[in-house]
Design a protein around this motif. Structure first.
Motif, short mmCIF file in Angstrom:
data_model
loop_
_atom_site.label_atom_id
_atom_site.label_comp_id
_atom_site.label_asym_id
_atom_site.label_seq_id
_atom_site.Cartn_x
_atom_site.Cartn_y
_atom_site.Cartn_z
N SER A 124 -34.50 -69.50 -25.78
CA SER A 124 -33.92 -68.16 -25.89
C SER A 124 -32.46 -68.24 -26.32
O SER A 124 -31.76 -69.21 -26.01
CB SER A 124 -34.01 -67.51 -24.51
N PHE A 177 -34.22 -64.43 -30.38
CA PHE A 177 -33.21 -63.42 -30.07
C PHE A 177 -33.92 -62.26 -29.35
O PHE A 177 -34.49 -62.49 -28.31
CB PHE A 177 -32.39 -63.10 -31.34
N ASN A 197 -37.08 -53.55 -18.15
CA ASN A 197 -35.69 -53.99 -18.15
C ASN A 197 -35.12 -53.94 -19.56
O ASN A 197 -33.93 -53.76 -19.75
CB ASN A 197 -35.59 -55.47 -17.70
N ASN A 198 -35.98 -54.14 -20.54
CA ASN A 198 -35.51 -54.30 -21.92
C ASN A 198 -35.46 -52.96 -22.64
O ASN A 198 -36.18 -52.02 -22.30
CB ASN A 198 -36.39 -55.30 -22.68
N TYR A 202 -38.18 -49.46 -22.76
CA TYR A 202 -37.61 -48.30 -22.07
C TYR A 202 -37.60 -47.08 -23.01
O TYR A 202 -37.95 -45.97 -22.62
CB TYR A 202 -36.18 -48.60 -21.57
N LEU A 214 -33.15 -42.46 -21.20
CA LEU A 214 -32.61 -43.81 -21.34
C LEU A 214 -31.15 -43.82 -20.87
O LEU A 214 -30.40 -42.90 -21.20
CB LEU A 214 -32.66 -44.21 -22.82
N SER A 215 -30.78 -44.83 -20.11
CA SER A 215 -29.36 -45.04 -19.82
C SER A 215 -28.83 -46.05 -20.84
O SER A 215 -29.33 -47.17 -20.91
CB SER A 215 -29.17 -45.63 -18.41
N GLY A 228 -23.82 -51.90 -27.20
CA GLY A 228 -24.10 -53.32 -27.36
C GLY A 228 -24.91 -53.62 -28.62
O GLY A 228 -25.83 -52.87 -28.98
N TYR A 232 -32.45 -57.84 -33.14
CA TYR A 232 -33.84 -57.51 -32.82
C TYR A 232 -34.76 -58.11 -33.87
O TYR A 232 -34.49 -57.98 -35.06
CB TYR A 232 -34.02 -55.99 -32.73
N VAL A 268 -27.30 -50.30 -29.67
CA VAL A 268 -28.29 -49.52 -28.90
C VAL A 268 -28.52 -48.17 -29.59
O VAL A 268 -29.67 -47.74 -29.78
CB VAL A 268 -27.80 -49.30 -27.44
N ASP A 294 -23.94 -58.26 -19.32
CA ASP A 294 -24.10 -58.00 -20.76
C ASP A 294 -22.84 -58.37 -21.54
O ASP A 294 -21.74 -58.28 -21.02
CB ASP A 294 -24.38 -56.51 -21.00
C1 WQD Z 1 -30.52 -54.96 -25.30
C2 WQD Z 1 -29.34 -54.01 -25.38
C3 WQD Z 1 -28.34 -53.56 -23.25
C4 WQD Z 1 -31.79 -51.45 -21.53
C5 WQD Z 1 -32.67 -59.95 -22.76
C6 WQD Z 1 -32.45 -61.26 -22.07
C7 WQD Z 1 -32.52 -62.38 -23.08
C8 WQD Z 1 -33.81 -62.33 -23.89
C9 WQD Z 1 -34.04 -60.97 -24.47
C10 WQD Z 1 -35.40 -63.70 -22.75
C11 WQD Z 1 -28.16 -54.42 -24.49
C12 WQD Z 1 -28.95 -52.29 -23.81
C13 WQD Z 1 -30.94 -52.15 -22.38
C14 WQD Z 1 -31.46 -50.12 -21.18
C15 WQD Z 1 -29.50 -50.25 -22.57
N1 WQD Z 1 -34.95 -62.57 -23.05
N2 WQD Z 1 -29.83 -51.56 -22.88
N3 WQD Z 1 -30.34 -49.57 -21.73
O1 WQD Z 1 -30.12 -58.16 -22.52
O2 WQD Z 1 -30.00 -58.49 -25.05
O3 WQD Z 1 -31.63 -59.78 -23.72
O4 WQD Z 1 -33.94 -59.99 -23.44
O5 WQD Z 1 -34.98 -64.78 -23.04
O6 WQD Z 1 -32.41 -63.56 -22.35
O7 WQD Z 1 -31.17 -61.24 -21.45
O8 WQD Z 1 -32.02 -57.38 -24.04
O9 WQD Z 1 -33.39 -55.36 -24.24
O10 WQD Z 1 -32.31 -55.87 -22.01
O11 WQD Z 1 -30.87 -55.16 -23.92
O12 WQD Z 1 -28.49 -49.72 -23.02
O13 WQD Z 1 -32.16 -49.46 -20.39
O14 WQD Z 1 -29.76 -52.73 -24.88
O15 WQD Z 1 -27.15 -53.27 -22.57
O16 WQD Z 1 -27.00 -54.07 -25.17
P1 WQD Z 1 -30.80 -58.42 -23.79
P2 WQD Z 1 -32.25 -55.92 -23.50
#
Ligand code: WQD
Ligand code: NAD
Length: 339
Positions: A124, A177, A197-198, A202, A214-215, A228, A232, A268, A294
């Protein structure tokens, strides 16, 4: 000769299984279904019209896992299996180290015993030290901020050391990524348990009305719109990268780490806007505080993947948004839809 796909019922594993079967490889899949559904296996078979052995086994259980090596002529392993929730890993470090490290050690011991010398590992971008200059290359400094990330870091080390000692081994460390999107059929896709979580799961569940809004975690980052920025990558491009990595492992030895990203960062709000436009749906959102851990910006230097594997991402952000939404719309409750 077959490729053993661990975690093949999961999100990235299921898409890769389809690509491997379509390319003509034989596969054997093992998954304990701790974060996936048996329906994913049925859908892989439905999409490809091909059958393959599936073992609902626990990889950490050496006796169970050995049965797979005994019963099949394995020549390569693609190792997706693992726990992957960053926040949960901070709460339950022991579970994460135990599951991710022990399963890998078990697998490697059996690979050695059964003379299997090729392994592609799901690493990762999280292994790169926060604050690394962007775009980040494979030579950047490594350091993690959570137990999940450290398991990836440690497994990279373990595999590198084995390949150093066993000169015929071929280890490909694929550093993904941010995988999003789904198969164009809408039959397989990402099916997170509980509240996602991702970002993209969401968004799709919010567009569906399952979640209220969405937050957006922070709009005061040093990025073009304050939110952020991430790299992708379409899961179908990622799946194709694994087929290329298998081909590479067939004719090379040693260890190589390779970024699988597009090289393009989107914020985002770029994602929310593209998703709304492409799919003609609304994604209600609010600006919320930054999420702990983050960073502002992460995106890949994908040059090595092109040079070494001949791979580069082909799908657009629009493809990713369209395909994520198709999967979610067709499967409002994920694989639970047909219950
Ligand atoms: C993406 C962007 C958030 C949710 C994670 C792991 C990484 C890899 C991929 C495994 C960020 C923003 C998110 C929400 C938001 N996984 N966000 N509201 O954190 O880049 O990576 O997944 O290896 O290790 O850390 O991905 O999709 O959580 O966030 O604003 O409800 O979306 O702050 O900028 P992340 P993510
Ligand atoms: P996923 O959870 O959908 O797939 C992982 C699969 O492994 C699941 O089906 C789970 O049931 C299985 N599994 C876990 N522990 C197991 C064990 N001990 N024995 C047998 N099966 C087990 O996750 P995914 O998104 O498809 O990710 C696949 C791999 O890629 C993981 O290793 C993950 O850490 C890595 N990765 C994912 C992302 C991402 O954002 N999705 C990014 C970078 C790296």
């Amino acid at each position: 000769m077959s490729i053993l796909v661990t975690g093949g019922a999961g999100y990235i594993g299921s898409h890769t299984c389809v690509k491997l079967l379509e390319t003509g490889y034989d596969i054997v899949v093992v998954d304990n279904l701790s974060n996936s559904n048996i329906k994913a296996i049925d859908r892989i078979k439905q999409l490809t019209g091909k059958d393959f052995p599936f073992y609902k086994y626990e990889l950490c259980d050496e006796a169970q896992t050995e049965k797979i090596f005994k019963e099949n002529d394995i020549n390569c392993v693609i190792h997706f299996a693992g726990l992957k929730a960053v926040g949960e890993s901070v709460e339950k470090p022991l579970e994460y180290y135990d599951n991710n490290i022990v399963s890998t050690l078990t697998l490697c011991k059996l690979m050695k015993k059964y003379d299997v010398k090729q392994i592609i590992f799901s690493s990762s971008a999280t292994v790169y030290k926060p604050g690394s200059p962007m775009p980040v290359s494979e030579t950047a400094e490594l350091a993690c901020t959570n137990p999940y990330g450290w398991t990836k870091y440690m497994i990279e080390r373990i595999l590198t050391d084995i390949a150093f000692a066993e000169k015929q081994w071929s280890v490909v460390l694929l550093r993904y990524f941010n995988p999003i999107g789904a198969h164009e059929s809408g039959l397989i896709g990402e099916d997170p348990t509980g509240i996602p979580n991702n970002l993209v799961p969401y968004i799709t569940q919010t567009a569906l009305g399952r979640l209220e809004k969405l937050s957006v975690f922070g709009n005061d980052y040093d990025t073009h719109d304050g939110t952020g920025v991430r790299d992708y990558i379409h899961v179908q491009d990622l799946a194709r990268g694994h087929v290329d990595a298998v081909r590479y492992a067939e004719s090379n030895t040693g260890t190589t780490a390779i970024n699988l990203g597009t090289g393009q960062g989107y914020s985002v709000l770029d994602i929310v806007n593209a998703f709304e436009k492409v799919n003609g749906v609304k994604v209600p959102y609010v600006i919320a505080p930054r999420r702990a851990g983050d960073v502002a910006t992460v995106y890949a230097n994908p040059t090595k993947a092109k040079e070494v594997l001949g791979w580069e991402a082909e799908k657009t952000l629009e493809d990713m948004c369209r395909d994520s939404w198709r999967w979610q719309k067709q499967n409002p409750k994920g694989y639970g839809t047909e219950e």
